[in-house]
Design an enzyme around this catalytic site. Structure first.
Site, PDB file in Angstrom:
ATOM      1  N   CYS A 215       0.814  -1.231   0.000  1.00 34.08           N
ATOM      2  CA  CYS A 215       0.000   0.000   0.000  1.00 34.08           C
ATOM      3  C   CYS A 215       0.841   1.273   0.000  1.00 34.08           C
ATOM      4  O   CYS A 215       0.325   2.364  -0.208  1.00 34.08           O
ATOM      5  CB  CYS A 215      -0.959  -0.008   1.183  1.00 34.08           C
ATOM      6  SG  CYS A 215      -2.003  -1.458   1.211  1.00 34.08           S
TER       7      CYS A 215
ATOM      8  N   HIS B 229      -3.223   7.224   1.775  1.00 32.28           N
ATOM      9  CA  HIS B 229      -3.717   5.890   1.408  1.00 32.28           C
ATOM     10  C   HIS B 229      -5.074   5.664   2.089  1.00 32.28           C
ATOM     11  O   HIS B 229      -5.233   5.917   3.286  1.00 32.28           O
ATOM     12  CB  HIS B 229      -2.702   4.831   1.855  1.00 32.28           C
ATOM     13  CG  HIS B 229      -3.219   3.440   1.778  1.00 32.28           C
ATOM     14  ND1 HIS B 229      -3.862   2.958   0.668  1.00 32.28           N
ATOM     15  CD2 HIS B 229      -3.214   2.424   2.689  1.00 32.28           C
ATOM     16  CE1 HIS B 229      -4.226   1.702   0.889  1.00 32.28           C
ATOM     17  NE2 HIS B 229      -3.845   1.366   2.110  1.00 32.28           N
TER      18      HIS B 229
ATOM     19  N   ASN C 276     -10.327  -0.234   0.365  1.00 32.39           N
ATOM     20  CA  ASN C 276      -8.872  -0.105   0.302  1.00 32.39           C
ATOM     21  C   ASN C 276      -8.371  -0.764  -0.997  1.00 32.39           C
ATOM     22  O   ASN C 276      -8.464  -1.978  -1.140  1.00 32.39           O
ATOM     23  CB  ASN C 276      -8.277  -0.797   1.542  1.00 32.39           C
ATOM     24  CG  ASN C 276      -6.765  -0.817   1.565  1.00 32.39           C
ATOM     25  OD1 ASN C 276      -6.116  -0.573   0.549  1.00 32.39           O
ATOM     26  ND2 ASN C 276      -6.195  -1.140   2.708  1.00 32.39           N
TER      27      ASN C 276
HETATM   28  O1  UT7 Z   1      -3.532  -0.980   3.650  1.00 30.98           O
HETATM   29  C1  UT7 Z   1      -3.297  -1.243   4.996  1.00 30.98           C
HETATM   30  C2  UT7 Z   1      -4.120  -2.429   5.335  1.00 30.98           C
HETATM   31  N1  UT7 Z   1      -4.774  -2.574   6.553  1.00 30.98           N
HETATM   32  C3  UT7 Z   1      -5.391  -1.668   7.336  1.00 30.98           C
HETATM   33  O2  UT7 Z   1      -5.334  -0.503   7.211  1.00 30.98           O
HETATM   34  C4  UT7 Z   1      -6.224  -2.248   8.455  1.00 30.98           C
HETATM   35  C5  UT7 Z   1      -6.091  -1.531   9.765  1.00 30.98           C
HETATM   36  N2  UT7 Z   1      -7.012  -2.077  10.731  1.00 30.98           N
HETATM   37  C6  UT7 Z   1      -8.356  -1.834  10.694  1.00 30.98           C
HETATM   38  O3  UT7 Z   1      -8.825  -1.136   9.819  1.00 30.98           O
HETATM   39  C7  UT7 Z   1      -9.205  -2.376  11.795  1.00 30.98           C
HETATM   40  O4  UT7 Z   1      -8.385  -3.018  12.764  1.00 30.98           O
HETATM   41  C8  UT7 Z   1     -10.299  -3.393  11.314  1.00 30.98           C
HETATM   42  C9  UT7 Z   1     -11.363  -2.642  10.513  1.00 30.98           C
HETATM   43  C10 UT7 Z   1      -9.694  -4.489  10.481  1.00 30.98           C
HETATM   44  C11 UT7 Z   1     -10.985  -4.012  12.529  1.00 30.98           C
HETATM   45  O5  UT7 Z   1     -11.559  -2.990  13.327  1.00 30.98           O
HETATM   46  P1  UT7 Z   1     -11.284  -2.948  14.885  1.00 30.98           P
HETATM   47  O6  UT7 Z   1     -12.021  -1.804  15.418  1.00 30.98           O
HETATM   48  O7  UT7 Z   1      -9.791  -2.980  15.107  1.00 30.98           O
HETATM   49  O8  UT7 Z   1     -11.967  -4.282  15.370  1.00 30.98           O
HETATM   50  P2  UT7 Z   1     -11.346  -5.446  16.253  1.00 30.98           P
HETATM   51  O9  UT7 Z   1     -10.464  -6.332  15.450  1.00 30.98           O
HETATM   52  O10 UT7 Z   1     -10.802  -4.843  17.531  1.00 30.98           O
HETATM   53  O11 UT7 Z   1     -12.637  -6.270  16.657  1.00 30.98           O
HETATM   54  C12 UT7 Z   1     -13.648  -5.704  17.520  1.00 30.98           C
HETATM   55  C13 UT7 Z   1     -14.799  -6.686  17.601  1.00 30.98           C
HETATM   56  C14 UT7 Z   1     -14.348  -8.132  17.894  1.00 30.98           C
HETATM   57  O12 UT7 Z   1     -15.396  -8.723  18.676  1.00 30.98           O
HETATM   58  P3  UT7 Z   1     -15.257  -8.859  20.256  1.00 30.98           P
HETATM   59  O13 UT7 Z   1     -14.020  -9.672  20.484  1.00 30.98           O
HETATM   60  O14 UT7 Z   1     -15.149  -7.462  20.773  1.00 30.98           O
HETATM   61  O15 UT7 Z   1     -16.535  -9.544  20.637  1.00 30.98           O
HETATM   62  C15 UT7 Z   1     -14.310  -8.777  16.550  1.00 30.98           C
HETATM   63  O16 UT7 Z   1     -14.509 -10.170  16.617  1.00 30.98           O
HETATM   64  O17 UT7 Z   1     -15.471  -6.747  16.334  1.00 30.98           O
HETATM   65  C16 UT7 Z   1     -15.471  -8.110  15.849  1.00 30.98           C
HETATM   66  N3  UT7 Z   1     -15.315  -8.047  14.403  1.00 30.98           N
HETATM   67  C17 UT7 Z   1     -16.351  -7.910  13.570  1.00 30.98           C
HETATM   68  N4  UT7 Z   1     -17.663  -7.819  13.770  1.00 30.98           N
HETATM   69  C18 UT7 Z   1     -18.454  -7.657  12.710  1.00 30.98           C
HETATM   70  C19 UT7 Z   1     -14.154  -8.079  13.674  1.00 30.98           C
HETATM   71  N5  UT7 Z   1     -14.445  -7.965  12.369  1.00 30.98           N
HETATM   72  C20 UT7 Z   1     -15.787  -7.852  12.279  1.00 30.98           C
HETATM   73  C21 UT7 Z   1     -16.665  -7.698  11.187  1.00 30.98           C
HETATM   74  N6  UT7 Z   1     -18.003  -7.609  11.458  1.00 30.98           N
HETATM   75  N7  UT7 Z   1     -16.242  -7.639   9.925  1.00 30.98           N
END
Ligand code: UT7
Length: 334
Positions: free
Chosen positions: A111, A259, A289
């Site tokens: 990226c 980005h 993205n």
């Molecule tokens: O080009 C560079 C590439 N990557 C990035 O820029 C990604 C950077 N990271 C992110 O954008 C975020 O970390 C994500 C969007 C991937 C995830 O968001 P988050 O706020 O960090 O969520 P999390 O991983 O902390 O998960 C929070 C909760 C969890 O549930 P519990 O454990 O709190 O019950 C996850 O299991 O949300 C749950 N969860 C979802 N729920 C619904 C994780 N993914 C999903 C989903 N739908 N798609």
């Protein structure tokens, strides 16, 4: 020699998948995705390829610049998702456009790829080696996406963006910041590379085709929180560093073209820098993205909407797998 962007172009596949479509594949919802990422839909190839999109974005950029394909000395395609390993995507673009005088190669910096490709082309142009470069970011991330993994499949989309860079013939004296050639800031940290990975299908490790298709390591795998934390710390640091290095004040920057990974990342970067969010254009709502294509797609939209005015200074900032990150200052002189 100084050099500048003199045209932009992009290509976006017309087929879309919105968040409701994704919620039919994995346990998620439109509400969750929009709230946590700002993404509503993404465009996905449907017959197009990384190379066909790159060629069309390149053609549009040349048209926008009013430059013929024969004038191009260098074609650089940034991609992690080309449909061909050999020949490189840039050679295929050359063939498609008839840019027979260009030297062509691809670059993989995930990226951060467009920022690094832009810097590479600028180095050739400002060194007087080439006069005209076509720099393209093109990605079909849908081919690398694990559509069973809700931690990643909600994020990515396909598309291509391009910029034409041309040396203007004037000599930049002394400090590179004078005359429009700015020193970029780029960093890599392979030690933290495990946060975002995808094995090549050529590393087949004795697996049958079917086993490989079902093995998650052959799709993008990400520690989302680790990448998030890395981005909100490293990007503001790189932007601060590039401004200081080139003795440019933050107030002089009209737009920070970042980005497009997650709206919350963009908001956090703006907040850390103390810069109003209006200076951080976003289009990830529509495209998700698109890795190395996201910055040139956004740049092209801004150019065509007439938001870019001669004399404005912009910052391009990328981050991603590697880990890698960087920022460059661009003076808009079109
Ligand atoms: O080009 C560079 C590439 N990557 C990035 O820029 C990604 C950077 N990271 C992110 O954008 C975020 O970390 C994500 C969007 C991937 C995830 O968001 P988050 O706020 O960090 O969520 P999390 O991983 O902390 O998960 C929070 C909760 C969890 O549930 P519990 O454990 O709190 O019950 C996850 O299991 O949300 C749950 N969860 C979802 N729920 C619904 C994780 N993914 C999903 C989903 N739908 N798609």
């Amino acid at each position: 020699m100084t050099a500048t962007i003199c045209g932009t172009g992009s290509f976006i596949p017309s087929y879309t998948m919105d968040n409701h479509d994704i919620a039919r594949l994995v346990d998620t919802s439109d509400e969750w995705i929009q709230e946590r990422t700002g993404i509503a839909r993404r465009h996905i190839i449907h017959g197009e390829t990384t190379i066909s999109m790159a060629a069309e974005a390149g053609r549009r950029a040349l048209e926008n610049a009013g430059i013929s394909a024969e004038e191009v000395d260098l074609i650089l395609v940034s991609t992690i998702s080309s449909n061909l390993l050999l020949p490189c995507a840039a050679c295929e673009v050359q063939k498609e456009l008839g840019a027979k005088n260009a030297v062509c190669f691809d670059l993989n910096a995930a990226c951060t790829g467009f920022v690094i490709a832009y810097n590479t082309a600028m180095a050739y142009l400002s060194g007087g080696i080439y006069r005209t470069a076509l720099v393209i970011g093109s990605e079909s991330l849908s081919n690398l996406t694990n559509w069973k993994d809700r931690g990643t499949c909600i994020l990515f989309g396909d598309g291509a963006g391009a910029a034409v860079l041309q040396a203007d013939g004037s000599v930049a004296e002394g400090f590179m910041g004078q005359g429009g050639n700015y020193i970029p800031v780029t960093h890599s940290d392979g030690g933290r590379g495990g946060a975002l990975t995808c094995k090549s299908r050529h590393d087949f490790n004795g697996l049958t085709d079917e086993k490989q298709w079902n093995d998650a390591s052959y799709y993008m795998q990400m520690d989302g929180q680790a990448v998030f934390k890395f981005a909100v710390k490293s990007v503001p640091e790189a932007i601060t560093e590039v401004l200081k290095l080139n003795q440019v004040n933050a107030e002089e920057i009209s737009f920070y073209v970042m980005h497009q990974a997650n709206r919350r990342i963009v908001e956090a970067v703006a907040k850390r820098l103390g810069v109003p969010l209006e200076k951080f254009p976003m289009n990830l709502f529509e495209y998700g993205n698109t890795s190395s294509a996201s910055i040139p797609i956004l740049l092209d939209e801004m150019n065509r909407e007439g938001r870019l005015v001669k004399g404005q200074k912009l910052v391009l900032a990328g981050f991603g797998a590697g880990l890698s990150w960087g920022a460059s200052i661009v003076e808009w002189r079109r």
